[in-house]
Design a protein around this motif. Structure first.
Motif, short mmCIF file in Angstrom:
data_model
loop_
_atom_site.label_atom_id
_atom_site.label_comp_id
_atom_site.label_asym_id
_atom_site.label_seq_id
_atom_site.Cartn_x
_atom_site.Cartn_y
_atom_site.Cartn_z
N UNK A 107 0.86 -1.18 0.00
CA UNK A 107 0.00 0.00 0.00
C UNK A 107 0.89 1.23 0.00
N UNK A 108 0.29 2.37 -0.34
CA UNK A 108 1.02 3.62 -0.38
C UNK A 108 0.88 4.40 0.90
N UNK A 109 1.27 5.66 0.88
CA UNK A 109 1.20 6.50 2.09
C UNK A 109 -0.23 6.58 2.64
N UNK A 110 -0.37 6.25 3.92
CA UNK A 110 -1.70 6.27 4.53
C UNK A 110 -2.18 7.69 4.82
N UNK A 111 -1.26 8.62 4.85
CA UNK A 111 -1.65 10.00 5.14
C UNK A 111 -2.19 10.73 3.91
N UNK A 112 -2.02 10.13 2.74
CA UNK A 112 -2.50 10.76 1.52
C UNK A 112 -3.93 10.38 1.19
N UNK A 113 -4.44 10.95 0.12
CA UNK A 113 -5.81 10.69 -0.32
C UNK A 113 -5.87 9.93 -1.64
N UNK A 114 -4.73 9.38 -2.07
CA UNK A 114 -4.71 8.62 -3.31
C UNK A 114 -4.89 7.13 -3.04
N UNK A 115 -5.52 6.45 -3.98
CA UNK A 115 -5.63 4.99 -3.95
C UNK A 115 -5.31 4.48 -5.35
N UNK A 116 -4.88 3.22 -5.43
CA UNK A 116 -4.57 2.61 -6.73
C UNK A 116 -5.55 1.48 -7.00
N UNK A 117 -6.29 1.60 -8.08
CA UNK A 117 -7.15 0.51 -8.55
C UNK A 117 -6.35 -0.28 -9.57
N UNK A 118 -5.99 -1.50 -9.21
CA UNK A 118 -5.18 -2.34 -10.10
C UNK A 118 -6.02 -3.49 -10.64
#
Length: 299
Positions: A107-118
């Motif tokens: 997973x990426x940074x938890x503090x951000x608001x981005x998500x990745x749909x793979x």
């Protein structure tokens, strides 16, 4: 023997000698002449032998001369040679990753608001295209982890994915249980898909994802590194759309577990995923989350 008789005999002998040497053409007036000795088409102004279109060495059967030129193409219509390009594809630009990005990204940074749909890249290309269009209508960027054998059957999908602003990664050649393979077979599975990506896009892609596994074993990591992959892409949200739940149930599974930095594992080729995607994207927007590529997630 009379003089007339000797003249007739000399003329007949000369004609026979010319015919044996292949110097005469036979055929109806106005038709395409043929060589009397071989029956093959002879050069004829304004005509092109069908053999010429398939054999570039064809020269009209007239020895080592150059082939007869093809008829002029209409204005604005490219010749066959012009439509065939040997120029390798331009590799897609990759977003630089942040310093300290781990080898295996779950997973990426938890503090951000981005998500990745793979997305697992395989299945009916019409469904894959419909899914891409649904994402693009809402400005969502996806990461597609393609199966190499799918690209063998649907090579146009590689360019279609990239042209939509999405990202491509390697999900092995045949989607077998890579963790159970001997190292040389595992490497071949990764390398064969990488070769397909390289040929079609000019790049092997940044990401590798193991097949039939959420995480990469050390053996798989070693083989992926040997092929040239600096990062493995795992996931932390698995809504199991491959079981074909209803669109409403799939939407619930995603939105109830996703959060900032999540990497969601979904699949192309499933109608339920296409049906659920608009509502999933609407739900992400309401939660203040933005779907981006995996590289953008880790930038």
């Amino acid at each position: 023997m009379t003089a007339d008789r000797r003249t007739v005999l000399r003329t007949a002998a000369q004609l026979a000698a010319l015919t044996a040497a292949g110097g005469l053409l036979t055929g109806c007036a106005g038709g395409t002449p043929r060589r009397a000795d071989t029956g093959t088409l002879a050069a004829h102004p304004g005509t092109v032998d069908p053999q010429q279109t398939t054999d570039p060495a064809w020269n009209g059967g007239e020895g080592p001369e150059s082939p007869a030129p093809a008829e002029p193409q209409p204005t604005g219509q490219p010749t066959a040679a012009a439509t065939q390009s040997s120029t390798p594809p331009t590799p897609p630009a990759l977003t630089p990753l942040a310093a300290g990005t781990p080898y295996e990204v779950v997973y990426g940074p938890r503090t951000g608001k981005n998500v990745a749909l793979t997305f697992h890249g395989s299945g009916d290309p019409r469904l894959a295209t419909a899914l891409l269009e649904a994402a693009e209508q809402r400005g969502a960027k996806l990461t597609v982890m393609v199966v190499g054998s799918w690209l063998d059957q649907q090579p146009q999908m590689a360019r279609r994915i990239l042209d939509g602003g999405h990202e491509l990664g390697n999900h092995t050649q045949n989607h077998l249980n890579i963790s159970a393979m001997p190292p040389d077979q595992a490497r071949a599975e990764i390398a064969q898909c990488a070769d397909r990506l390289q040929k079609l896009t000019g790049s092997i892609g940044r990401w590798f994802r193991p097949s039939a596994a959420q995480f990469a074993t050390q053996m798989v990591r070693d083989q992926a590194k040997a092929v040239g992959y600096e990062h493995v892409l795992s996931f932390d949200v698995d809504p199991r759309d491959y079981n074909d739940p209803t669109a409403a149930e799939l939407q619930r599974r995603v939105l109830s577990t996703v959060r900032g930095g999540s990497v969601v594992a979904l699949h192309m080729g499933h109608q339920c995923t296409i049906d659920a995607l608009p509502a999933i994207l609407d739900g992400l927007a309401k939660a203040g989350l933005k779907p981006v590529t995996a590289s953008q997630l880790c930038a």
